[in-house]
Design a protein around this motif. Structure first.
Motif, PDB file in Angstrom:
ATOM      1  N   PRO A  32     -43.250  41.681  32.279  1.00 14.52           N
ATOM      2  CA  PRO A  32     -43.261  40.958  30.997  1.00 14.52           C
ATOM      3  C   PRO A  32     -42.055  41.285  30.121  1.00 14.52           C
ATOM      4  N   HIS A  33     -41.488  42.498  30.277  1.00 12.47           N
ATOM      5  CA  HIS A  33     -40.293  42.846  29.512  1.00 12.47           C
ATOM      6  C   HIS A  33     -39.118  41.954  29.910  1.00 12.47           C
ATOM      7  N   ASN A  34     -38.956  41.714  31.211  1.00 14.65           N
ATOM      8  CA  ASN A  34     -37.875  40.842  31.681  1.00 14.65           C
ATOM      9  C   ASN A  34     -38.080  39.412  31.213  1.00 14.65           C
ATOM     10  N   ILE A  35     -39.297  38.897  31.375  1.00 18.84           N
ATOM     11  CA  ILE A  35     -39.612  37.540  30.933  1.00 18.84           C
ATOM     12  C   ILE A  35     -39.306  37.399  29.441  1.00 18.84           C
ATOM     13  N   SER A  36     -39.745  38.370  28.669  1.00 15.07           N
ATOM     14  CA  SER A  36     -39.579  38.319  27.215  1.00 15.07           C
ATOM     15  C   SER A  36     -38.117  38.392  26.808  1.00 15.07           C
ATOM     16  N   ALA A  37     -37.344  39.215  27.517  1.00 14.32           N
ATOM     17  CA  ALA A  37     -35.914  39.337  27.194  1.00 14.32           C
ATOM     18  C   ALA A  37     -35.181  38.032  27.486  1.00 14.32           C
ATOM     19  N   VAL A  38     -35.541  37.361  28.580  1.00 11.86           N
ATOM     20  CA  VAL A  38     -34.913  36.067  28.887  1.00 11.86           C
ATOM     21  C   VAL A  38     -35.286  35.038  27.823  1.00 11.86           C
ATOM     22  N   LEU A  39     -36.560  34.979  27.463  1.00 10.88           N
ATOM     23  CA  LEU A  39     -37.008  34.060  26.410  1.00 10.88           C
ATOM     24  C   LEU A  39     -36.239  34.284  25.108  1.00 10.88           C
ATOM     25  N   ARG A  40     -36.129  35.544  24.745  1.00  8.92           N
ATOM     26  CA  ARG A  40     -35.466  35.887  23.482  1.00  8.92           C
ATOM     27  C   ARG A  40     -33.994  35.495  23.508  1.00  8.92           C
ATOM     28  N   VAL A  61     -45.915  37.819  28.342  1.00  7.78           N
ATOM     29  CA  VAL A  61     -44.801  38.315  27.537  1.00  7.78           C
ATOM     30  C   VAL A  61     -45.158  39.657  26.919  1.00  7.78           C
ATOM     31  N   SER A  62     -44.121  40.375  26.512  1.00  2.00           N
ATOM     32  CA  SER A  62     -44.280  41.621  25.766  1.00  2.00           C
ATOM     33  C   SER A  62     -43.937  41.321  24.310  1.00  2.00           C
ATOM     34  N   ARG A  63     -44.933  41.379  23.443  1.00  2.00           N
ATOM     35  CA  ARG A  63     -44.715  41.016  22.032  1.00  2.00           C
ATOM     36  C   ARG A  63     -43.593  41.818  21.365  1.00  2.00           C
ATOM     37  N   PRO A  64     -43.487  43.148  21.604  1.00  2.00           N
ATOM     38  CA  PRO A  64     -42.384  43.880  20.954  1.00  2.00           C
ATOM     39  C   PRO A  64     -41.000  43.434  21.437  1.00  2.00           C
ATOM     40  N   ILE A  65     -40.918  42.921  22.655  1.00  2.00           N
ATOM     41  CA  ILE A  65     -39.620  42.489  23.201  1.00  2.00           C
ATOM     42  C   ILE A  65     -39.308  41.052  22.813  1.00  2.00           C
ATOM     43  N   VAL A  66     -40.292  40.164  22.902  1.00  2.00           N
ATOM     44  CA  VAL A  66     -40.029  38.744  22.674  1.00  2.00           C
ATOM     45  C   VAL A  66     -39.746  38.442  21.198  1.00  2.00           C
ATOM     46  N   LYS A  67     -40.277  39.268  20.295  1.00  2.00           N
ATOM     47  CA  LYS A  67     -39.999  39.141  18.849  1.00  2.00           C
ATOM     48  C   LYS A  67     -40.289  37.750  18.284  1.00  2.00           C
ATOM     49  N   GLY A  68     -41.295  37.068  18.844  1.00  2.00           N
ATOM     50  CA  GLY A  68     -41.670  35.749  18.323  1.00  2.00           C
ATOM     51  C   GLY A  68     -40.828  34.594  18.834  1.00  2.00           C
ATOM     52  N   VAL A 153     -30.665  40.900  32.162  1.00  2.00           N
ATOM     53  CA  VAL A 153     -29.247  41.106  31.840  1.00  2.00           C
ATOM     54  C   VAL A 153     -28.426  39.965  32.424  1.00  2.00           C
ATOM     55  N   CYS A 154     -28.732  39.614  33.666  1.00  2.00           N
ATOM     56  CA  CYS A 154     -28.070  38.502  34.348  1.00  2.00           C
ATOM     57  C   CYS A 154     -28.216  37.213  33.527  1.00  2.00           C
ATOM     58  N   ALA A 155     -29.424  36.921  33.090  1.00  2.00           N
ATOM     59  CA  ALA A 155     -29.668  35.721  32.287  1.00  2.00           C
ATOM     60  C   ALA A 155     -28.890  35.773  30.979  1.00  2.00           C
ATOM     61  N   GLY A 156     -28.908  36.929  30.312  1.00  2.00           N
ATOM     62  CA  GLY A 156     -28.189  37.056  29.044  1.00  2.00           C
ATOM     63  C   GLY A 156     -26.704  36.802  29.186  1.00  2.00           C
ATOM     64  N   MET A 157     -26.113  37.327  30.264  1.00  2.00           N
ATOM     65  CA  MET A 157     -24.681  37.100  30.504  1.00  2.00           C
ATOM     66  C   MET A 157     -24.387  35.624  30.735  1.00  2.00           C
ATOM     67  N   MET A 158     -25.237  34.959  31.501  1.00  2.00           N
ATOM     68  CA  MET A 158     -25.020  33.531  31.771  1.00  2.00           C
ATOM     69  C   MET A 158     -25.209  32.698  30.503  1.00  2.00           C
ATOM     70  N   ILE A 159     -26.204  33.034  29.714  1.00  2.00           N
ATOM     71  CA  ILE A 159     -26.449  32.289  28.476  1.00  2.00           C
ATOM     72  C   ILE A 159     -25.254  32.419  27.536  1.00  2.00           C
ATOM     73  N   ALA A 160     -24.701  33.614  27.428  1.00  2.00           N
ATOM     74  CA  ALA A 160     -23.518  33.811  26.576  1.00  2.00           C
ATOM     75  C   ALA A 160     -22.337  32.997  27.106  1.00  2.00           C
ATOM     76  N   HIS A 161     -22.194  32.933  28.424  1.00  2.00           N
ATOM     77  CA  HIS A 161     -21.112  32.144  29.037  1.00  2.00           C
ATOM     78  C   HIS A 161     -21.316  30.652  28.748  1.00  2.00           C
ATOM     79  N   LEU A 162     -22.553  30.173  28.854  1.00  2.00           N
ATOM     80  CA  LEU A 162     -22.857  28.777  28.535  1.00  2.00           C
ATOM     81  C   LEU A 162     -22.561  28.476  27.068  1.00  2.00           C
TER      82      LEU A 162
END
Length: 196
Positions: A32-40, A61-68, A153-162
């Motif tokens: 859930p931490h990974n799912i939540s980090a990608v969502l965020r 999801v992990s509520r502390p990670i997804v932050k709404g 992390v992989c998703a975050g890097m790609m999102i920043a590139h997009l």
């Protein structure tokens, strides 16, 4: 209680920068931490929708990670990989599979077309079904010994590139139409009322 005028203005400003030209598909992620980090990351960079395949594992999801973040983007849940891929193809998306086994670099991919970036499970990677149904397979260039990056992390890097690509190409080519903005703001406003 309806949102204030200032809150509605903020919602509209954010909705005008949203895109549906890019989306991510998460295949049976376990953590859930990974799912939540990608969502965020998707929400922070303005991707309006995300697809979650739950053939093997339920979406959590992990509520502390997804932050709404999950309340601001459209999460489309699927119990069938094929149904998800068929839906995306019908909408004109190219299915782009992230894999450490690929030769093609993400940095050379055509980012002007609608892309659905497919991410497999943390341990097993992408399913054979995903490989067989992908339109393209790519990797993030790496220069170290470790075989792969954490999926979030992989998703975050790609999102920043997009995001960088949209800035350089002209973000208005990727953002929601006026009617889509109205629809998103109406849903956000209604959800705001229901939460209050």
């Amino acid at each position: 209680m309806p949102p204030t005028d200032a809150r509605l203005t903020k919602m509209r400003e954010i909705a005008r920068l949203r895109t549906r030209k890019y989306t991510f598909v998460l295949e049976d992620l376990n953590d859930p931490h990974n799912i939540s980090a990608v969502l965020r990351s998707c929400e922070c960079f303005g991707l309006q929708e995300l697809h979650v395949i739950e053939e093997l594992r339920p979406f959590r999801v992990s509520r502390p990670i997804v932050k709404g973040a999950d309340q601001w983007i459209d999460i489309i849940r699927w119990t069938s990989r094929q149904a998800c891929l068929d839906h995306l193809r019908e909408r004109g998306f190219t299915i782009a599979l992230a894999s450490s086994r690929a030769e093609k670099s993400f940095h050379t991919c055509d980012l002007d077309r609608p892309l659905a970036i497919y991410l497999g499970t943390e341990f097993a990677g992408n399913s054979q079904h995903a490989y067989q149904n992908a339109d393209m397979v790519f990797k993030l260039p790496q220069h170290g010994f470790t075989e792969s990056l954490n999926v979030s992390v992989c998703a975050g890097m790609m999102i920043a590139h997009l995001d960088r690509h949209m800035d350089l190409a002209g973000r208005e080519k990727f953002t929601l139409s006026d009617s889509e903005v109205d629809e998103v703001v109406a849903r956000w406003s209604q959800a705001h009322d229901e939460r209050d």
